[in-house]
Design an enzyme around this catalytic site. Structure first.
Site, PDB file in Angstrom:
ATOM      1  N   GLY A 167       0.842  -1.204   0.000  1.00  0.00           N
ATOM      2  CA  GLY A 167       0.000   0.000   0.000  1.00  0.00           C
ATOM      3  C   GLY A 167       0.871   1.246   0.000  1.00  0.00           C
ATOM      4  O   GLY A 167       1.823   1.336   0.764  1.00  0.00           O
ATOM      5  N   ARG A 177       0.888  -5.184  -5.358  1.00  0.00           N
ATOM      6  CA  ARG A 177       1.017  -6.385  -4.518  1.00  0.00           C
ATOM      7  C   ARG A 177       1.252  -7.521  -5.516  1.00  0.00           C
ATOM      8  O   ARG A 177       0.546  -7.616  -6.517  1.00  0.00           O
ATOM      9  CB  ARG A 177      -0.258  -6.606  -3.707  1.00  0.00           C
ATOM     10  CG  ARG A 177      -0.632  -5.363  -2.860  1.00  0.00           C
ATOM     11  CD  ARG A 177      -1.575  -5.720  -1.744  1.00  0.00           C
ATOM     12  NE  ARG A 177      -2.191  -4.554  -1.136  1.00  0.00           N
ATOM     13  CZ  ARG A 177      -1.711  -3.914  -0.069  1.00  0.00           C
ATOM     14  NH1 ARG A 177      -0.611  -4.317   0.494  1.00  0.00           N
ATOM     15  NH2 ARG A 177      -2.362  -2.869   0.442  1.00  0.00           N
ATOM     16  N   ASP A 224       5.154  -4.756   5.895  1.00  0.00           N
ATOM     17  CA  ASP A 224       5.744  -6.046   6.257  1.00  0.00           C
ATOM     18  C   ASP A 224       5.756  -7.068   5.121  1.00  0.00           C
ATOM     19  O   ASP A 224       6.669  -7.885   5.029  1.00  0.00           O
ATOM     20  CB  ASP A 224       5.166  -6.598   7.565  1.00  0.00           C
ATOM     21  CG  ASP A 224       3.808  -7.214   7.360  1.00  0.00           C
ATOM     22  OD1 ASP A 224       3.111  -6.793   6.420  1.00  0.00           O
ATOM     23  OD2 ASP A 224       3.448  -8.106   8.149  1.00  0.00           O
ATOM     24  N   THR A 227       4.417   2.712   5.493  1.00  0.00           N
ATOM     25  CA  THR A 227       3.024   2.264   5.576  1.00  0.00           C
ATOM     26  C   THR A 227       2.274   3.166   6.534  1.00  0.00           C
ATOM     27  O   THR A 227       2.835   3.590   7.556  1.00  0.00           O
ATOM     28  CB  THR A 227       2.912   0.799   6.057  1.00  0.00           C
ATOM     29  OG1 THR A 227       1.541   0.551   6.469  1.00  0.00           O
ATOM     30  CG2 THR A 227       3.805   0.475   7.242  1.00  0.00           C
ATOM     31  N   ASP A 276       0.076   2.218   8.435  1.00  0.00           N
ATOM     32  CA  ASP A 276      -0.414   1.405   9.557  1.00  0.00           C
ATOM     33  C   ASP A 276       0.439   1.517  10.827  1.00  0.00           C
ATOM     34  O   ASP A 276      -0.014   1.156  11.912  1.00  0.00           O
ATOM     35  CB  ASP A 276      -0.491  -0.072   9.143  1.00  0.00           C
ATOM     36  CG  ASP A 276      -1.422  -0.286   7.955  1.00  0.00           C
ATOM     37  OD1 ASP A 276      -2.338   0.538   7.769  1.00  0.00           O
ATOM     38  OD2 ASP A 276      -1.228  -1.270   7.220  1.00  0.00           O
ATOM     39  N   ASP A 331       2.830  -0.345  11.815  1.00  0.00           N
ATOM     40  CA  ASP A 331       2.772  -1.669  12.450  1.00  0.00           C
ATOM     41  C   ASP A 331       4.061  -2.477  12.288  1.00  0.00           C
ATOM     42  O   ASP A 331       4.032  -3.703  12.372  1.00  0.00           O
ATOM     43  CB  ASP A 331       1.590  -2.468  11.867  1.00  0.00           C
ATOM     44  CG  ASP A 331       1.719  -2.680  10.356  1.00  0.00           C
ATOM     45  OD1 ASP A 331       2.597  -2.058   9.727  1.00  0.00           O
ATOM     46  OD2 ASP A 331       0.932  -3.470   9.810  1.00  0.00           O
ATOM     47  N   ARG A 340      -5.067  -2.029   9.038  1.00  0.00           N
ATOM     48  CA  ARG A 340      -4.945  -3.487   8.927  1.00  0.00           C
ATOM     49  C   ARG A 340      -5.143  -4.135  10.284  1.00  0.00           C
ATOM     50  O   ARG A 340      -6.136  -3.884  10.932  1.00  0.00           O
ATOM     51  CB  ARG A 340      -3.598  -3.850   8.299  1.00  0.00           C
ATOM     52  CG  ARG A 340      -3.752  -4.845   7.199  1.00  0.00           C
ATOM     53  CD  ARG A 340      -2.550  -4.928   6.324  1.00  0.00           C
ATOM     54  NE  ARG A 340      -1.328  -4.724   7.043  1.00  0.00           N
ATOM     55  CZ  ARG A 340      -0.287  -5.516   6.966  1.00  0.00           C
ATOM     56  NH1 ARG A 340      -0.357  -6.605   6.236  1.00  0.00           N
ATOM     57  NH2 ARG A 340       0.810  -5.247   7.604  1.00  0.00           N
TER      58      ARG A 340
END
Ligand code: F6P
Length: 319
Positions: free
Chosen positions: A11, A72, A103, A125, A127, A129, A171
């Protein structure tokens, strides 16, 4: 090392362009050539590769998205796909690769490193994360986009004395929801890191109402459930009427904040330095304001932890 490659994958995130610029300019500064790989790992397999000069990355530091495009790529998860990628890298004289992404992108970087091709990961990202780094590029911009939306929704929520549910991305991680909830003064935050307590949520909404609160904002992270599902639960369980706003991909766009541009510049430059030291299989991050590097592998062995003290604080402040 005479030539390195750079790609963005997964993303997109605001600030990726600033990171690409930093990689290219830092490498050129050291007399190293840089190849831009377009469309992520898919483009790598297909040989969608072009040399970049200093001018190619001019006027992009302020732009959202990624000039290298992103994708992706299921094929890259296969042995065959990875072999094709290495063949392309060799064909173009590329000796090291900077991968900017989340990731999934890091898994690809690790796979190539384990096959003998040195890769360095730069966290990009919204996120936030990735274990081992306090922040990922794009998180701050996305957070500010969410806050802007919450502020606007609050206007209409107040005017109509309504309860709003705002679904945010992230996510499986709750960072975006957590930070946005605290910064946006939400009454309730629902994140994957804390078990959902619908009865508790209903109780809080009712108590607030009894105390004279005219409107409420609930932030729900997509990793827990959708805004629509939560709305249905509140309706079924307690006849609570809500309106739902799903912010969606708007959170991924926009000009990066100064903070994201600074992180991207520092992290991108460090990635080049790492490759120049002939080190692959490394992830770059920010920890306690310092740029750090650590084993890519660690990002898969460790868990990203949300700052749960912020969750508690948000509860205390939104009484
Ligand atoms: O990882 C970034 C992210 O925006 C997540 O927050 C979200 O779950 C996902 O990507 C959406 O992916 P796509 O754009 O492929 O629908």
């Amino acid at each position: 090392m005479k030539k390195i490659g750079v790609l963005t994958s997964g993303g997109d995130a605001p600030g990726m362009n600033a990171a690409v610029r930093a990689v290219v300019r830092k490498a050129l500064y050291h007399g190293i050539e840089v190849a831009g790989i377009y469309h992520g790992y898919q483009g790598l397999i297909e040989g969608n590769i072009k040399d970049l000069n200093a001018g190619d990355v001019g006027d992009i530091i302020q732009r959202g998205g990624t000039i290298l495009y992103s994708a992706r790529c299921p094929e890259f998860k296969t042995e065959q796909g990875q072999k094709k990628a290495i063949e392309q890298l060799k064909k173009h004289g590329i000796e090291g690769l900077v991968v900017i992404g989340g990731d999934g992108s890091y898994r690809g970087a690790l796979a190539l490193t384990e096959k003998g091709f040195p890769c360095v990961g730069v966290p990009g990202t919204i996120d936030n994360d990735i274990p081992g780094t306090d922040y990922t590029i794009g998180f701050d911009t996305a957070l500010n986009t969410v806050i802007e939306s919450i502020d606007k929704i609050r206007d209409t929520a107040t005017s109509h004395e309504r309860t709003f549910i705002i679904e945010v991305m992230g996510r499986d991680a709750g960072d975006l929801a957590l930070w946005a909830g605290l910064a946006g003064g939400a009454e309730t935050i629902v994140i994957p890191e804390v078990p959902v307590d619908i009865d508790g949520l209903v109780k809080r909404l009712k108590q607030g109402h009894e105390r004279g609160k005219k409107h409420s904002i609930i932030i729900v992270a997509e990793g827990v459930m959708s805004g629509g599902e939560l709305a249905k639960m509140l309706k079924d369980r307690a006849e609570i009427e809500t309106r739902v706003s799903v912010l969606g991909h708007i959170q991924r766009g926009g000009s990066p904040t100064a903070r994201d541009r600074v992180f991207a510049s520092r992290l991108g430059a460090k990635a080049v330095e790492t490759l120049l030291e002939n080190r692959g299989g490394v992830a770059i991050g920010i920890h306690n304001r310092e740029v750090v590097d650590y084993e890519l592998k660690e990002t898969f062995n460790k868990e990203h932890k949300a700052e749960l003290s912020m969750y508690t604080l948000s509860k205390e402040l939104s009484i």
